[in-house]
Design an enzyme around this catalytic site. Structure first.
Site, PDB file in Angstrom:
ATOM      1  N   GLY A  99       0.812  -1.195   0.000  1.00  0.00           N
ATOM      2  CA  GLY A  99       0.000   0.000   0.000  1.00  0.00           C
ATOM      3  C   GLY A  99       0.851   1.252   0.000  1.00  0.00           C
ATOM      4  O   GLY A  99       2.088   1.192  -0.063  1.00  0.00           O
ATOM      5  N   ALA A 141       3.626   1.533   2.881  1.00  0.00           N
ATOM      6  CA  ALA A 141       4.830   0.741   2.648  1.00  0.00           C
ATOM      7  C   ALA A 141       5.661   1.332   1.512  1.00  0.00           C
ATOM      8  O   ALA A 141       6.891   1.428   1.596  1.00  0.00           O
ATOM      9  CB  ALA A 141       4.453  -0.708   2.334  1.00  0.00           C
ATOM     10  N   GLY A 149       2.047  15.617   9.371  1.00  0.00           N
ATOM     11  CA  GLY A 149       1.299  16.704   8.742  1.00  0.00           C
ATOM     12  C   GLY A 149       0.388  16.216   7.640  1.00  0.00           C
ATOM     13  O   GLY A 149       0.086  16.947   6.697  1.00  0.00           O
ATOM     14  N   LYS A 150      -0.079  14.983   7.759  1.00  0.00           N
ATOM     15  CA  LYS A 150      -0.904  14.425   6.693  1.00  0.00           C
ATOM     16  C   LYS A 150      -2.263  15.086   6.656  1.00  0.00           C
ATOM     17  O   LYS A 150      -2.930  15.239   7.673  1.00  0.00           O
ATOM     18  CB  LYS A 150      -1.068  12.918   6.907  1.00  0.00           C
ATOM     19  N   HIS A 193      -1.661  12.932  17.146  1.00  0.00           N
ATOM     20  CA  HIS A 193      -0.457  13.745  17.118  1.00  0.00           C
ATOM     21  C   HIS A 193      -0.503  14.911  18.105  1.00  0.00           C
ATOM     22  O   HIS A 193       0.441  15.133  18.860  1.00  0.00           O
ATOM     23  CB  HIS A 193      -0.235  14.293  15.711  1.00  0.00           C
ATOM     24  N   TYR A 210      12.002  29.165  17.908  1.00  0.00           N
ATOM     25  CA  TYR A 210      12.291  30.591  17.939  1.00  0.00           C
ATOM     26  C   TYR A 210      11.398  31.301  18.958  1.00  0.00           C
ATOM     27  O   TYR A 210      10.301  30.845  19.273  1.00  0.00           O
ATOM     28  CB  TYR A 210      12.142  31.229  16.548  1.00  0.00           C
ATOM     29  N   ASP A 265      15.934  33.277  16.452  1.00  0.00           N
ATOM     30  CA  ASP A 265      15.563  32.135  15.611  1.00  0.00           C
ATOM     31  C   ASP A 265      16.645  31.067  15.570  1.00  0.00           C
ATOM     32  O   ASP A 265      17.801  31.355  15.254  1.00  0.00           O
ATOM     33  CB  ASP A 265      15.281  32.648  14.191  1.00  0.00           C
TER      34      ASP A 265
END
Length: 368
Positions: free
Chosen positions: A1, A4, A163-164, A177, A315, A335
């Protein structure tokens, strides 16, 4: 899939390329599809980030791979898998790591057969990919099932922040998450860096969070902007794969409160969504305003920002005097962007870190 092809195989390749895999490691695929090593190579190659200099190393990596076809509910298939594993270097004494890149619907038969038929004499570890169930009930059912088959030190629940984009952010990103990030921010200093000590402190935070009240939640669904760029002109319901009239949220905000001495009265705002103006993941710690403001509300609140992606950074946003003859405050930043500070250092992918942790038996970054 997809998992993988785009993540697992590339991660194993990167670890092999960098010399981080144990000697005599072998990679065995198991699926219902009629795959071959050559077909797997063709499907994964676009995601391996191979350079011309990697040719010989890639050939050596591909030589470590093999494939067994079988059915997830078939005992004979898992007996064949075990026979294949015992024929590899190390035989039955080799350590075995099973990565379940599978839909949760087949976790039960697969894990039962693995436990009954595919355990080796070395250590045996199982990686379970999120989502860990559809809701609280199914999550508890899955946990009980896994606990009946394996010891806790054998189970690695993979919960990384990629971040899907997802059409159900409150069920995916938020409850997996973002809660983990909340725990990292709010936890007390552990007694040591031992994984159990770290995870104990995370659990203490979760136990202090009360159930979310309805008035502290905002759900939404994005719509198209006819005047925006082409990619923003279509809304969620314009997707042909979305049922007409769907009310599936694509945006969620929730306010959580940690009822302990340190965080009493401090709101934790969790926010996630699909098709937002920016694609990023970050933690913002906003400090209280200083009592006795002498600058007539010209100063913004100081912030400490941890940017998870893109371009990892830490930062601080604070107020300084604007250069010149007059006393005028302005917001500035101190930063630390990792890519700028560590230009000659390769920053590993999240999967690389976590998979290497599993191999080393380190459960610090895994959910309990």
């Amino acid at each position: 899939g997809d998992l993988a092809r785009k993540k697992i195989y590339p991660t194993i390749w990167w670890l092999f390329r960098d010399g981080l895999l144990p000697d005599a490691t072998r990679v065995v695929g198991f699926a219902r599809s009629p795959l071959t090593v050559e077909l797997i190579r063709e499907q994964t190659l676009p995601y391996l980030k191979v350079t011309p200099e990697d040719g010989p190393r890639l050939a050596a990596f591909l030589a470590l791979q093999s494939f067994v076809r079988g059915q997830y509910g078939d005992e004979a298939s898992f007996r064949a898998l075990d026979t294949h594993l015992r024929g590899l270097p190390g035989g039955g004494r080799a350590h075995r790591l099973f990565y379940l890149a599978l839909p949760p619907s087949v976790y039960t038969p697969v894990t039962q057969h693995l436990r009954a038929l595919c355990m080796g004499e070395g250590w045996n570890r199982v990686i379970v990919e999120k989502p860990f169930g559809r809701d609280l009930g199914s999550s508890e059912e899955l946990s009980a099932h896994l606990s009946a088959l394996f010891r806790e030190e054998q189970i690695y629940r993979m919960d990384h922040y990629l971040g899907k984009e997802t059409p159900a952010p409150h069920r995916d990103v938020m409850q997996n998450h973002l809660l983990q990030l909340l725990c990292l921010v709010a936890m007390e200093k552990p007694a040591s860096t031992d994984p159990d000590d770290v995870r104990d402190e995370k659990v203490k935070v979760l136990k202090c969070i009360s159930p979310v009240e309805l008035q502290d939640v905002v759900l939404g669904q994005y719509v198209g902007n006819p005047e925006g760029p082409p990619e923003a002109q279509k809304g969620y319901l314009d997707d042909p794969t979305v049922p007409p009239g769907s009310t599936t949220p694509t945006f969620a905000t929730a306010v959580l409160r940690v009822a302990n001495e340190r965080w009493d009265g401090v709101p934790f705002v969790l926010r996630c969504g699909k098709a937002l103006n920016e694609r990023k993941a970050e933690v913002r710690l906003q400090f209280r305003e200083v009592p006795g403001d002498i600058f007539a509300r010209q100063c913004k609140r100081n912030e400490l920002v941890v940017r998870v992606q893109p371009r990892e950074a830490v930062y601080a946003k604070l107020n300084t005097k604007k250069p010149g003859m007059f006393l005028r405050p302005e917001e500035s930043e101190l930063d630390l962007t990792y890519g700028s500070r560590y230009k000659d250092v390769k920053l590993p992918d999240a999967y690389e870190r976590l998979l290497l942790d599993v191999i080393c038996g380190n459960q610090m970054h895994f959910v309990r």
